[in-house]
Design an enzyme around this catalytic site. Structure first.
Site, PDB file in Angstrom:
ATOM      1  N   ALA A  33       0.838  -1.201   0.000  1.00  0.00           N
ATOM      2  CA  ALA A  33       0.000   0.000   0.000  1.00  0.00           C
ATOM      3  C   ALA A  33       0.868   1.245   0.000  1.00  0.00           C
ATOM      4  O   ALA A  33       2.075   1.168   0.220  1.00  0.00           O
ATOM      5  CB  ALA A  33      -0.893   0.008   1.236  1.00  0.00           C
ATOM      6  N   ASN A  34       0.251   2.393  -0.258  1.00  0.00           N
ATOM      7  CA  ASN A  34       0.902   3.685  -0.076  1.00  0.00           C
ATOM      8  C   ASN A  34       0.536   4.226   1.302  1.00  0.00           C
ATOM      9  O   ASN A  34      -0.501   3.853   1.851  1.00  0.00           O
ATOM     10  CB  ASN A  34       0.382   4.683  -1.113  1.00  0.00           C
ATOM     11  CG  ASN A  34       0.948   4.456  -2.477  1.00  0.00           C
ATOM     12  OD1 ASN A  34       0.963   3.337  -2.969  1.00  0.00           O
ATOM     13  ND2 ASN A  34       1.400   5.513  -3.105  1.00  0.00           N
ATOM     14  N   ARG A  35       1.328   5.131   1.806  1.00  0.00           N
ATOM     15  CA  ARG A  35       0.967   5.830   3.036  1.00  0.00           C
ATOM     16  C   ARG A  35      -0.119   6.845   2.716  1.00  0.00           C
ATOM     17  O   ARG A  35       0.070   7.704   1.860  1.00  0.00           O
ATOM     18  CB  ARG A  35       2.167   6.617   3.555  1.00  0.00           C
ATOM     19  CG  ARG A  35       3.161   5.791   4.273  1.00  0.00           C
ATOM     20  CD  ARG A  35       4.187   6.708   4.946  1.00  0.00           C
ATOM     21  NE  ARG A  35       5.437   5.993   5.135  1.00  0.00           N
ATOM     22  CZ  ARG A  35       5.635   5.110   6.093  1.00  0.00           C
ATOM     23  NH1 ARG A  35       4.677   4.832   6.954  1.00  0.00           N
ATOM     24  NH2 ARG A  35       6.784   4.484   6.194  1.00  0.00           N
ATOM     25  N   SER A  36      -1.240   6.747   3.393  1.00  0.00           N
ATOM     26  CA  SER A  36      -2.295   7.748   3.242  1.00  0.00           C
ATOM     27  C   SER A  36      -3.283   7.596   4.378  1.00  0.00           C
ATOM     28  O   SER A  36      -3.789   6.494   4.604  1.00  0.00           O
ATOM     29  CB  SER A  36      -3.024   7.570   1.906  1.00  0.00           C
ATOM     30  OG  SER A  36      -4.187   8.378   1.870  1.00  0.00           O
ATOM     31  N   ALA A 101      -2.079   2.481  -5.164  1.00  0.00           N
ATOM     32  CA  ALA A 101      -0.860   1.681  -5.366  1.00  0.00           C
ATOM     33  C   ALA A 101      -0.611   1.547  -6.864  1.00  0.00           C
ATOM     34  O   ALA A 101      -1.520   1.220  -7.623  1.00  0.00           O
ATOM     35  CB  ALA A 101      -1.025   0.303  -4.735  1.00  0.00           C
TER      36      ALA A 101
END
Ligand code: CTP
Ligand code: CA
Length: 225
Positions: A33-36, A101
């Site tokens: 995942a991305n950081r969010s 992502a």
């Protein structure tokens, strides 16, 4: 939809907002995942709804709760997010604040947990996810919202990266921010953005994420007339 306002400068306008990260499964217990946190996208959806817009909020697994007065579509992966957005079209505007992502693990998702074997690391192969912003921006005909807004979290030369991204994706506006570690923006409560439109780059002062959202919603209302 509970708490939905039907009066305001965006009354009668339908706006799709994407928000949060996407989770791309590796196996039943792991993902990339991305950081969010979803905070900025949530604030935007709240600001649009407060101005009377009919908001479809397509969100990945975010830390913050969705706002009131919007239609919430919960998704996990980028592919699900694209389907959620497409199902919500046509719309007057779309704001793509999600941290999607870029890649997913290639092939069907493992249904069995990958077991740790001492000294033997798994090798993952990736494939590209659909680009939701580019797909919507470049869709022709009635399904193309009149205003498509993308985001760009950049480092180094933020304006030139974001201007190139706007052209590449085919969206109308890009809300760019500098996520270099020294700005302290990533994971914080404030944001310092540059709005890239067809007229150039507009630097906004550093402010809270809800203030950024309110200013953006006012701009969107003015644009949609
Ligand atoms: N976006 C999207 N679908 C993707 C990737 C990105 O809709 N698969 C959207 C984001 O929601 C954001 C914009 O595209 O509005 C820019 O995302 P970003 O990750 O900055 O762009 P990329 O083209 O993936 O470029 P980069 O190499 O900088 O990650
Ligand atoms: Ca990306």
């Amino acid at each position: 939809i509970e708490g939905r306002l039907t009066a305001g400068p965006l009354a009668g306008k339908r706006v799709i907002v994407t928000s949060g990260p996407t989770h791309e499964p590796i196996d039943p217990v792991r993902y990339i995942a991305n950081r969010s946190s979803g905070a900025q996208g949530t604030a935007i959806a709240r600001a649009l709804a407060a101005r009377g817009a009919e908001v479809v909020f397509v969100t990945g697994p975010a830390d913050v709760a969705p706002p009131e007065g919007v239609e919430v579509v919960k998704v996990e992966t980028a592919s699900e997010m694209l389907r959620g957005v497409q199902a919500a079209l046509p719309a007057d505007a779309a704001v793509m604040a999600a941290a999607v992502a870029d890649w997913r693990v290639k092939g069907p998702t493992a249904t069995s947990k990958i077991k740790k074997v001492a000294g033997a690391m798994p090798v993952l192969e990736f494939e590209e996810n659909p680009d939701i912003l580019a797909t919507v921006s470049q869709s022709g005909g009635a399904d193309r919202p009149g205003l498509v807004v993308g985001f760009a979290a950049e480092t180094d030369d933020v304006v030139s990266h974001a201007t190139a991204k706007r052209a590449r994706k085919g969206c109308d506006w890009i809300v760019a921010n500098d996520v270099s570690p020294e700005t302290g923006i990533m994971g914080g409560t404030e944001n310092a953005v540059v709005l890239i439109t067809g007229d150039g780059a507009e630097e906004w002062p550093r402010m809270g994420k809800q203030a950024v959202a309110d200013r953006l919603a006012d701009r969107i209302a003015a644009e949609l007339g």
